[in-house]
Scaffold this motif. Structure first.
Motif, mmCIF file in Angstrom:
data_model
loop_
_atom_site.group_PDB
_atom_site.id
_atom_site.type_symbol
_atom_site.label_atom_id
_atom_site.label_comp_id
_atom_site.label_asym_id
_atom_site.label_seq_id
_atom_site.Cartn_x
_atom_site.Cartn_y
_atom_site.Cartn_z
ATOM 1 N N GLU A 27 0.960 -1.440 -0.075
ATOM 2 C CA GLU A 27 -0.080 0.067 -0.035
ATOM 3 C C GLU A 27 0.855 1.146 -0.108
ATOM 4 O O GLU A 27 0.533 2.350 -0.643
ATOM 5 C CB GLU A 27 -1.213 -0.047 1.402
ATOM 6 N N VAL A 28 1.828 1.209 0.949
ATOM 7 C CA VAL A 28 2.697 2.332 0.999
ATOM 8 C C VAL A 28 3.631 2.712 -0.301
ATOM 9 O O VAL A 28 3.588 3.729 -0.708
ATOM 10 C CB VAL A 28 3.569 2.319 2.258
ATOM 11 N N LEU A 29 3.950 1.501 -1.033
ATOM 12 C CA LEU A 29 4.767 1.686 -2.200
ATOM 13 C C LEU A 29 3.908 2.396 -3.216
ATOM 14 O O LEU A 29 4.466 3.157 -4.156
ATOM 15 C CB LEU A 29 5.377 0.300 -2.375
ATOM 16 N N ARG A 30 2.639 1.902 -3.230
ATOM 17 C CA ARG A 30 1.877 2.334 -4.394
ATOM 18 C C ARG A 30 1.526 3.805 -4.363
ATOM 19 O O ARG A 30 1.505 4.649 -5.184
ATOM 20 C CB ARG A 30 0.780 1.370 -4.563
ATOM 21 N N TYR A 31 1.468 4.187 -2.826
ATOM 22 C CA TYR A 31 1.252 5.627 -2.689
ATOM 23 C C TYR A 31 2.518 6.655 -3.127
ATOM 24 O O TYR A 31 2.779 7.509 -3.393
ATOM 25 C CB TYR A 31 0.797 5.972 -1.252
ATOM 26 N N THR A 80 5.648 5.768 11.419
ATOM 27 C CA THR A 80 5.267 4.380 10.749
ATOM 28 C C THR A 80 5.458 4.194 9.392
ATOM 29 O O THR A 80 6.226 3.368 8.852
ATOM 30 C CB THR A 80 3.812 3.982 10.998
ATOM 31 N N ILE A 81 5.113 5.324 8.805
ATOM 32 C CA ILE A 81 5.209 5.366 7.148
ATOM 33 C C ILE A 81 6.701 5.275 6.735
ATOM 34 O O ILE A 81 7.262 4.658 5.935
ATOM 35 C CB ILE A 81 4.326 6.408 6.561
ATOM 36 N N ASN A 136 9.412 -3.702 -12.444
ATOM 37 C CA ASN A 136 8.830 -4.965 -11.926
ATOM 38 C C ASN A 136 7.277 -5.029 -11.846
ATOM 39 O O ASN A 136 7.219 -6.180 -11.502
ATOM 40 C CB ASN A 136 9.532 -5.328 -10.430
ATOM 41 N N LYS A 137 6.481 -4.020 -12.480
ATOM 42 C CA LYS A 137 5.323 -4.512 -12.711
ATOM 43 C C LYS A 137 4.556 -4.523 -11.383
ATOM 44 O O LYS A 137 3.392 -5.151 -11.319
ATOM 45 C CB LYS A 137 5.036 -5.440 -13.647
ATOM 46 N N ILE A 138 5.032 -3.683 -10.105
ATOM 47 C CA ILE A 138 4.336 -3.690 -9.122
ATOM 48 C C ILE A 138 3.229 -2.656 -8.988
ATOM 49 O O ILE A 138 2.393 -2.818 -8.351
ATOM 50 C CB ILE A 138 5.346 -3.476 -7.767
ATOM 51 N N VAL A 139 3.623 -1.722 -9.808
ATOM 52 C CA VAL A 139 2.688 -0.793 -10.009
ATOM 53 C C VAL A 139 2.412 -0.501 -11.596
ATOM 54 O O VAL A 139 3.366 -0.788 -12.376
ATOM 55 C CB VAL A 139 2.963 0.748 -9.258
ATOM 56 N N GLU A 152 3.764 12.372 4.831
ATOM 57 C CA GLU A 152 2.589 12.748 5.903
ATOM 58 C C GLU A 152 1.184 12.708 5.125
ATOM 59 O O GLU A 152 0.362 12.184 5.716
ATOM 60 C CB GLU A 152 2.919 14.403 5.949
ATOM 61 N N GLN A 153 1.047 12.544 3.609
ATOM 62 C CA GLN A 153 0.083 12.642 2.906
ATOM 63 C C GLN A 153 -0.343 10.967 3.071
ATOM 64 O O GLN A 153 -1.689 10.632 3.129
ATOM 65 C CB GLN A 153 0.152 12.765 1.456
ATOM 66 N N ILE A 154 0.513 10.040 3.068
ATOM 67 C CA ILE A 154 0.453 8.444 3.157
ATOM 68 C C ILE A 154 -0.314 8.270 4.376
ATOM 69 O O ILE A 154 -1.070 7.646 4.657
ATOM 70 C CB ILE A 154 1.626 7.910 2.620
#
Length: 212
Positions: free
Chosen positions: A155-159, A179-180, A206-209, A167-169
């Motif tokens: 989730e964090v990676l995609r954001y 934590t982020i 690597n097509k994660i996003v 801060e936004q994430i």
């Protein structure tokens, strides 16, 4: 007996010189070229036709499977030996899956380096012991490009790839900014990168996003 033709790629001149000096002491080795970058390497490999390519893994700016496939198109017999101090599981596992059959550290002795080249040249494998442990851990985890990340890390990676700040994430996911920041550090370590821009490129390659 034909000599083993070796091509060396490392961005540090002293590393290239050290590798050349170590290998040149053996009469069965011929150094056919060197470079400080993997860019446009296919042209050099096509011309020099090495049997073994020794290269620094951290120089790879594209999926390693693509690099190897492109080089195999111009030299089908070339074998791959990494010389690097990288110890991140994912890049190492992906390198082996792409066709790399050898890995040594930069403090390798000349005897071990020669042995590694000979092993790789004869279609055998050679990995220093600590790398073997890293690979074993990675393969036991059945790693793919995204399976080493937790659901939260994905989730964090995609954001991150959308350009969002910590801060936004944190606001979006209702967790602390601290934590982020921890997730970001762990993600970058697993991906084997040091900058957010490198992480975004890595995730896209690597097509994660998905690319927009």
């Amino acid at each position: 007996m034909d000599k083993i033709k070796v091509y060396i790629v490392d961005d540090y001149y002293l590393i290239r010189e050290g590798v050349k000096k170590s290998l040149k002491q053996n009469s069965e080795i011929e150094i056919v070229g060197e470079s400080n970058s993997l860019s446009d390497l296919a042209t050099s490999i096509k011309t020099s036709q090495p049997d073994v390519l020794i290269f620094e893994l951290n120089l790879c700016q594209q999926p390693i499977r693509d690099l190897i496939e492109n080089l195999k198109k111009v030299n089908a017999r070339v074998k791959f030996l990494i010389i690097s101090d990288c110890d991140c599981e994912l890049p190492l596992v992906m390198a082996v899956r792409a066709g790399v059959t050898g890995f040594v550290r930069k403090n390798v002795s000349k005897e071990e380096l020669l042995h590694a080249v000979q092993q790789v040249y004869t279609n055998k494998e050679y990995y220093v012991s600590d790398v073997t442990q890293v690979l074993l851990k990675g393969f036991l985890a059945n790693q793919t490009s995204d399976s080493i990340f937790s659901d939260r890390e994905l989730e964090v990676l995609r954001y991150i790839c959308k350009g969002r700040s910590n801060e936004q994430i944190a606001d979006i996911l209702f967790i602390s900014e601290k934590t982020i920041a921890t997730h970001r550090r762990n993600i970058m370590k697993k991906a084997g990168v040091k900058k957010s821009t490198e992480l975004i490129v890595w995730a896209l390659d690597n097509k994660i996003v998905a690319r927009n």
